[in-house]
Design a protein around this motif. Structure first.
Motif, PDB file in Angstrom:
ATOM      1  N   ALA A 191       0.845  -1.207   0.000  1.00  0.00           N
ATOM      2  CA  ALA A 191       0.000   0.000   0.000  1.00  0.00           C
ATOM      3  C   ALA A 191       0.880   1.257   0.000  1.00  0.00           C
ATOM      4  CB  ALA A 191      -0.916  -0.014   1.220  1.00  0.00           C
ATOM      5  N   GLU A 192       1.965   1.201   0.779  1.00  0.00           N
ATOM      6  CA  GLU A 192       2.903   2.331   0.827  1.00  0.00           C
ATOM      7  C   GLU A 192       3.560   2.527  -0.552  1.00  0.00           C
ATOM      8  OE1 GLU A 192       7.096   3.278   3.071  1.00  0.00           O
ATOM      9  OE2 GLU A 192       6.025   1.476   3.666  1.00  0.00           O
ATOM     10  N   THR A 193       3.898   1.394  -1.191  1.00  0.00           N
ATOM     11  CA  THR A 193       4.512   1.447  -2.527  1.00  0.00           C
ATOM     12  C   THR A 193       3.557   2.111  -3.522  1.00  0.00           C
ATOM     13  OG1 THR A 193       5.619  -0.653  -2.043  1.00  0.00           O
ATOM     14  CG2 THR A 193       5.561   0.018  -4.339  1.00  0.00           C
ATOM     15  N   ILE A 194       2.310   1.719  -3.459  1.00  0.00           N
ATOM     16  CA  ILE A 194       1.320   2.240  -4.411  1.00  0.00           C
ATOM     17  C   ILE A 194       1.160   3.756  -4.227  1.00  0.00           C
ATOM     18  CG2 ILE A 194      -1.161   2.181  -4.994  1.00  0.00           C
ATOM     19  CD1 ILE A 194      -0.954  -0.908  -4.247  1.00  0.00           C
ATOM     20  N   LYS A 195       1.153   4.168  -2.970  1.00  0.00           N
ATOM     21  CA  LYS A 195       1.010   5.606  -2.691  1.00  0.00           C
ATOM     22  C   LYS A 195       2.208   6.384  -3.274  1.00  0.00           C
ATOM     23  CE  LYS A 195       0.071   8.369   1.337  1.00  0.00           C
ATOM     24  NZ  LYS A 195       0.219   8.291   2.777  1.00  0.00           N
ATOM     25  N   LEU A 196       3.397   5.867  -2.983  1.00  0.00           N
ATOM     26  CA  LEU A 196       4.617   6.524  -3.467  1.00  0.00           C
ATOM     27  C   LEU A 196       4.635   6.583  -4.997  1.00  0.00           C
ATOM     28  CD1 LEU A 196       7.742   7.149  -2.222  1.00  0.00           C
ATOM     29  CD2 LEU A 196       8.184   5.184  -3.676  1.00  0.00           C
ATOM     30  N   ALA A 197       4.273   5.448  -5.619  1.00  0.00           N
ATOM     31  CA  ALA A 197       4.301   5.355  -7.078  1.00  0.00           C
ATOM     32  C   ALA A 197       3.280   6.298  -7.694  1.00  0.00           C
ATOM     33  CB  ALA A 197       4.033   3.914  -7.496  1.00  0.00           C
ATOM     34  N   GLU A 227      -5.281  -2.589  -3.074  1.00  0.00           N
ATOM     35  CA  GLU A 227      -6.072  -1.607  -3.823  1.00  0.00           C
ATOM     36  C   GLU A 227      -5.199  -0.568  -4.525  1.00  0.00           C
ATOM     37  OE1 GLU A 227      -9.243   0.033  -1.442  1.00  0.00           O
ATOM     38  OE2 GLU A 227      -9.593   1.478  -3.066  1.00  0.00           O
ATOM     39  N   GLY A 228      -5.511  -0.332  -5.780  1.00  0.00           N
ATOM     40  CA  GLY A 228      -4.796   0.701  -6.532  1.00  0.00           C
ATOM     41  C   GLY A 228      -3.575   0.190  -7.277  1.00  0.00           C
ATOM     42  N   GLY A 233       0.947  -0.237 -11.771  1.00  0.00           N
ATOM     43  CA  GLY A 233       1.947  -1.241 -12.126  1.00  0.00           C
ATOM     44  C   GLY A 233       1.423  -2.564 -12.642  1.00  0.00           C
ATOM     45  N   ILE A 234       2.375  -3.463 -12.749  1.00  0.00           N
ATOM     46  CA  ILE A 234       2.075  -4.806 -13.233  1.00  0.00           C
ATOM     47  C   ILE A 234       2.775  -5.823 -12.339  1.00  0.00           C
ATOM     48  CG2 ILE A 234       1.852  -4.146 -15.681  1.00  0.00           C
ATOM     49  CD1 ILE A 234       4.659  -5.460 -16.051  1.00  0.00           C
ATOM     50  N   GLU A 235       2.361  -7.061 -12.521  1.00  0.00           N
ATOM     51  CA  GLU A 235       3.022  -8.172 -11.832  1.00  0.00           C
ATOM     52  C   GLU A 235       3.477  -9.158 -12.917  1.00  0.00           C
ATOM     53  OE1 GLU A 235       2.198  -9.398  -7.708  1.00  0.00           O
ATOM     54  OE2 GLU A 235       0.782 -10.733  -8.743  1.00  0.00           O
ATOM     55  N   ILE A 236       4.673  -9.717 -12.690  1.00  0.00           N
ATOM     56  CA  ILE A 236       5.192 -10.722 -13.622  1.00  0.00           C
ATOM     57  C   ILE A 236       5.057 -12.079 -12.944  1.00  0.00           C
ATOM     58  CG2 ILE A 236       7.236 -11.552 -14.850  1.00  0.00           C
ATOM     59  CD1 ILE A 236       6.647  -8.898 -15.925  1.00  0.00           C
TER      60      ILE A 236
END
Ligand SMILES: Cc1ncc(COP(=O)(O)O)c(C=O)c1O
Length: 392
Positions: A191-197, A227-228, A233-236
């Protein structure tokens, strides 16, 4: 014979750190030594038989002898979407949010070329999977590393990234369960990553190669479950580890539509998709019975326990991995990763990967693969117990 010089691009590619070690192991084996190879990451179990049977049947179908559709068969994209829904409760549009890949590595190396211009900044974990660096070099990008420290559970601390770097960064690689540290991510971290991104317009690429391998009852989290995630982004995902299909070269990317479109465009120029029979077998793997995955997970957990319990009984204070098929072990005080790896190879005929091969912050550790039987791991512990360094 004329010697044609390689391009500057080829010359800029990172050197293979482990080549020297692999050569040395080969020499020991040639001398007749019984080397226990815990240094590499090649799954040792066979592909489940129902998947092999599907390949055999599909290989006989003349339709599969033709070129496959450029962006892969729709049934495989549907299978990937169904798999994500069943495993993670994530809804994926098979037509817009799935790109089929020649294994995860291909996607990881392609993405920087899809999204970056020369000189653009990419954030890469340190220690990390060395092939990220190949994609960075091929895109002529600027790499900024994100240290993964044990005191932070091997998650990057985003506070270490300056405002200047964040404003320049366009792409970030993450990988949990993590190679080489065996750490897993939390939903709070994602969630922190998504916010930063989102705030900094950074595209996140989550490498979920070890998504199927989690211990102590913990099922590794998909980035897309938070969420978000699809916004940023994407996942591999790869079938290499989940179904022991490393030699088959099949995986897929799921998530943000614009990134998926970019990957497919680049791939239109590079390849004509995978052999149709491999695609049929991959769809069978994703949608067929999953008991084989559970059994594989249990096998790796048993091996982990044999190794970790064994090493702890020698007084070596090691941390147990939470996922992946690697253990990340702190080397004894006073020696480097490479020195310790050399002691293990020279004195115990055990090959491990020195941590500094995965980046500067890998120094002080060695990576041990859980890709040998419990008997061999027990034997490895026995040999280690005889080393002078553990007798002090
Ligand atoms: C972290 C990580 N990502 C991706 C891969 C690529 O796997 P494949 O190309 O077989 O899908 C590997 C393989 O070892 C890996 O360790």
């Amino acid at each position: 014979m004329k010697q044609f010089p390689s391009s500057e691009l080829l010359n800029s590619l990172p050197k293979q750190f482990f080549a020297g070690l692999v050569k040395k192991v080969g020499e020991y084996i040639a001398e007749g030594h019984d080397v226990i190879n815990l240094g590499q990451g090649n799954p040792d179990q066979p592909t489940p038989s129902h998947i092999v049977a599907k390949l055999q049947e599909a290989a006989a179908n003349p339709l599969n002898h033709k070129y496959s559709p450029f962006q892969g068969h729709r049934y495989l994209k549907q299978a990937a979407a169904d798999f994500y829904f069943k495993e993670y409760g994530v809804t994926i549009d098979p037509d817009k949010e799935v790109a089929i890949l020649f294994g995860g590595k291909a996607g990881l190396v392609e993405i920087p070329q899809c999204l970056l211009n020369p000189g653009d900044t990419i954030l890469v974990p340190d220690p990390g999977y060395p092939d990220y660096l190949s994609g960075v070099a091929l895109a002529n990008a600027e790499m900024v590393t994100m240290p993964l420290r044990e005191q932070n559970h091997f998650l990057p601390d985003f506070n270490e990234l300056s405002a200047d770097i964040l404003s320049k960064a366009k792409l970030m690689f993450l990988n949990y369960p993590n190679n080489p540290t065996g750490a897993t991510a939390t939903s709070e971290f994602f969630a922190e990553t998504i916010k930063l991104a989102s705030v900094n317009n950074i595209c996140v690429v989550h490498d979920f190669a070890y998504g199927a391998i989690g211990f102590d009852g913990e099922k590794p989290l998909s980035f897309l479950q938070v969420e978000g995630a699809k916004e940023v982004g994407i996942e591999i995902y790869t079938l290499s580890k989940t179904y022991n299909m490393a030699g088959w070269r099949v995986g897929f990317a799921v998530g943000n539509e614009s990134v998926i479109t970019a990957i497919e465009l680049l791939q239109d120029h590079l390849y004509v998709s995978l052999f149709g029979a491999v695609q049929e077998a991959a769809a069978e793997a994703l949608t067929g019975p999953q008991d084989c995955v559970k059994e594989l997970n249990q096998l790796y957990e048993r091996r982990r326990n044999v190794l970790i319990d064994g090493l702890r009984s020698l007084g070596w204070n090691v941390t147990a991995p939470k996922g992946s098929f690697f253990a990340w072990l702190k080397v004894p005080d006073g020696i480097t990763s490479e020195e310790f790896a050399n002691i293990l190879l020279d004195q115990a005929h055990i090959m491990v990967a020195p941590g500094n091969g995965f980046g500067e912050f890998g120094e002080g550790y060695v990576r041990v693969g859980l890709l040998s039987s419990e008997e061999r791991l027990t034997e490895a512990v026995r040999r280690i117990s005889c080393l002078e360094i553990f007798k002090k």
